[in-house]
Design a protein around this motif. Structure first.
Motif, PDB file in Angstrom:
ATOM      1  N   LEU A  24      69.631  25.261  -6.653  1.00  0.00           N
ATOM      2  CA  LEU A  24      70.721  26.306  -6.674  1.00  0.00           C
ATOM      3  C   LEU A  24      70.947  27.318  -5.415  1.00  0.00           C
ATOM      4  O   LEU A  24      72.047  27.356  -5.034  1.00  0.00           O
ATOM      5  CB  LEU A  24      70.249  27.267  -7.915  1.00  0.00           C
ATOM      6  N   ARG A  26      70.715  25.996  -2.398  1.00  0.00           N
ATOM      7  CA  ARG A  26      71.564  25.138  -1.435  1.00  0.00           C
ATOM      8  C   ARG A  26      73.149  25.301  -1.798  1.00  0.00           C
ATOM      9  O   ARG A  26      73.879  25.620  -0.978  1.00  0.00           O
ATOM     10  CB  ARG A  26      71.169  23.680  -1.700  1.00  0.00           C
ATOM     11  N   LYS A  27      73.353  25.337  -3.035  1.00  0.00           N
ATOM     12  CA  LYS A  27      74.805  25.515  -3.514  1.00  0.00           C
ATOM     13  C   LYS A  27      75.290  27.033  -3.085  1.00  0.00           C
ATOM     14  O   LYS A  27      76.356  27.133  -2.968  1.00  0.00           O
ATOM     15  CB  LYS A  27      74.858  25.150  -5.147  1.00  0.00           C
ATOM     16  N   ALA A  30      75.801  26.907   0.329  1.00  0.00           N
ATOM     17  CA  ALA A  30      77.191  26.407   0.923  1.00  0.00           C
ATOM     18  C   ALA A  30      78.302  27.054   0.468  1.00  0.00           C
ATOM     19  O   ALA A  30      79.376  26.929   1.083  1.00  0.00           O
ATOM     20  CB  ALA A  30      77.172  25.055   0.046  1.00  0.00           C
ATOM     21  N   SER A  31      78.361  27.571  -0.485  1.00  0.00           N
ATOM     22  CA  SER A  31      79.562  28.943  -0.980  1.00  0.00           C
ATOM     23  C   SER A  31      79.718  29.978  -0.090  1.00  0.00           C
ATOM     24  O   SER A  31      80.888  30.317   0.292  1.00  0.00           O
ATOM     25  CB  SER A  31      79.294  29.344  -2.326  1.00  0.00           C
ATOM     26  N   ASP A  98      71.262  31.840  -7.506  1.00  0.00           N
ATOM     27  CA  ASP A  98      72.019  31.100  -8.890  1.00  0.00           C
ATOM     28  C   ASP A  98      73.734  31.276  -8.983  1.00  0.00           C
ATOM     29  O   ASP A  98      74.118  30.537  -9.912  1.00  0.00           O
ATOM     30  CB  ASP A  98      71.405  31.368 -10.207  1.00  0.00           C
ATOM     31  N   LEU A 100      77.553  31.600  -7.312  1.00  0.00           N
ATOM     32  CA  LEU A 100      78.542  31.133  -6.189  1.00  0.00           C
ATOM     33  C   LEU A 100      79.688  31.886  -6.033  1.00  0.00           C
ATOM     34  O   LEU A 100      80.050  32.633  -6.764  1.00  0.00           O
ATOM     35  CB  LEU A 100      79.049  29.601  -6.725  1.00  0.00           C
ATOM     36  N   GLU A 132      74.727  23.458 -15.195  1.00  0.00           N
ATOM     37  CA  GLU A 132      75.066  22.464 -14.404  1.00  0.00           C
ATOM     38  C   GLU A 132      76.446  22.833 -13.660  1.00  0.00           C
ATOM     39  O   GLU A 132      76.964  21.966 -13.090  1.00  0.00           O
ATOM     40  CB  GLU A 132      75.455  21.410 -15.304  1.00  0.00           C
ATOM     41  N   GLY A 133      76.993  23.832 -13.729  1.00  0.00           N
ATOM     42  CA  GLY A 133      77.972  24.560 -12.973  1.00  0.00           C
ATOM     43  C   GLY A 133      79.262  24.156 -13.821  1.00  0.00           C
ATOM     44  O   GLY A 133      80.725  24.473 -13.121  1.00  0.00           O
ATOM     45  N   ARG A 213      76.425  32.449 -12.975  1.00  0.00           N
ATOM     46  CA  ARG A 213      75.644  31.265 -13.689  1.00  0.00           C
ATOM     47  C   ARG A 213      74.552  31.734 -14.864  1.00  0.00           C
ATOM     48  O   ARG A 213      73.906  32.478 -14.698  1.00  0.00           O
ATOM     49  CB  ARG A 213      74.608  30.533 -12.908  1.00  0.00           C
TER      50      ARG A 213
END
Length: 309
Positions: A24, A26-27, A30-31, A98, A100, A132-133, A213
């Motif tokens: 999580l 990493r995401k 990235a955001s 967790d 974004l 899972e988003g 999330r």
């Protein structure tokens, strides 16, 4: 966009606490990297992760990303506070590992804030996603609409919601209110929002720019309901002590009573009847005022006592 870095200091410091959430994380990072506004520093406060978080962060080839290594305390608030101490920028944003951001989040907030200098903080609309988003529209549709201005009263009444990952706050305002209260273990984010709202108008963006999330590993998902009520009552008691506005104080005390009644009911369901009764006694003693608050205390006590049988 009027904001520009000064002397090499970025415009926005982003504080991101994490612990053993590498997929999580990493995401989330990235955001931040994907923001249309790029003059930021990202302080990742790692609370002693034992997975490969350290290796991942050390491999990031972006000088804007600044890892902060901590001994594990298992406390989100202390990790946020540690990251905040290293923030250098005029503006501070927060993101949990967790959650974004959508790409235009920082840019839009900064642009709108530049046009309304009386507002020293901002929050955005948000929606909920699952592990899972995937979006959770049935729950997101129930979220309150963002409101600008002085929002202390609606915030106390739970009529607005200001999750920390939606915020962008002047660092000077954070310093004025004393940052996060590490003595409040669960609802320190709500306490933080109340103190911001008591000090400054807020600029609310209705745009959905943050994704929060919902998943079983969230810290609050693992706590007893009685603990949640007790911690919330602590927040309202603190707010009541801090205000000089009698109406706000009465509202805070009213909410204290409601939380204690909820705690009593939760404790009774656990068959901790003595502790439940003690919570009701605290509710009955909580205020010297007569009238609406006292009647509320009595009514809540009677309703909560009904679960004892």
């Amino acid at each position: 966009m009027n904001e520009r870095s000064i002397g090499g200091t970025p415009v926005v410091s982003v504080v991101l606490p994490t612990y053993n959430r590498l997929p999580l994380l990493r995401k989330a990072i990235a955001s931040v990297v994907g923001q249309t506004f790029g003059d930021w520093e990202l302080i990742v406060a790692d609370d002693g992760s034992t997975d490969d978080t350290r290796g991942y962060l050390e491999a990031i080839d972006d000088p804007r990303v600044r890892p902060l290594w901590m001994e594990h305390r298992g406390d989100l608030t202390s990790a946020r506070s540690a990251g905040l101490k290293h923030a250098r920028s005029k503006w501070v944003a927060f993101l949990d590992s967790d959650d974004l951001w959508l790409p235009g989040k920082l840019e839009l907030q900064l642009r709108r804030l530049a046009a309304q200098p009386e507002c020293r903080w901002s929050y955005t609309g948000y929606s909920l996603i699952d592990t899972e988003g995937a979006s959770l529209p049935e729950r997101s549709d129930l979220l309150p609409r963002p409101v600008s201005g002085y929002i202390l009263e609606p915030l106390l009444r739970f009529k607005v919601s200001t999750p920390v990952p939606t915020m962008l706050v002047q660092r000077s305002l954070i310093e004025e209110i004393g940052g996060f209260d590490e003595t409040i273990p669960i609802h320190s984010d709500y306490d933080f929002a109340l103190r911001l709202a008591a000090r400054s108008e807020v600029l609310a963006l209705p745009d959905i720019l943050t994704l929060v999330r919902e998943h079983p590993d969230r810290s609050t998902a693992r706590l007893r309901l009685a603990e949640l009520y007790a911690d919330q009552e602590r927040v309202f008691r603190k707010a009541a002590a801090a205000t000089t506005d009698r109406e706000v104080r009465v509202l805070c005390l009213h909410q204290c009573v409601m939380q204690l009644a909820g705690q009593a009911a939760a404790l009774s369901r656990e068959r901790s009847h003595g502790a439940a009764f003690a919570a009701l006694v605290r509710a009955a003693r909580i205020t010297p005022f007569k009238g609406v608050v006292w009647r509320t205390a009595a009514g809540c006590a009677v309703r909560a006592l009904g679960v004892f049988t």
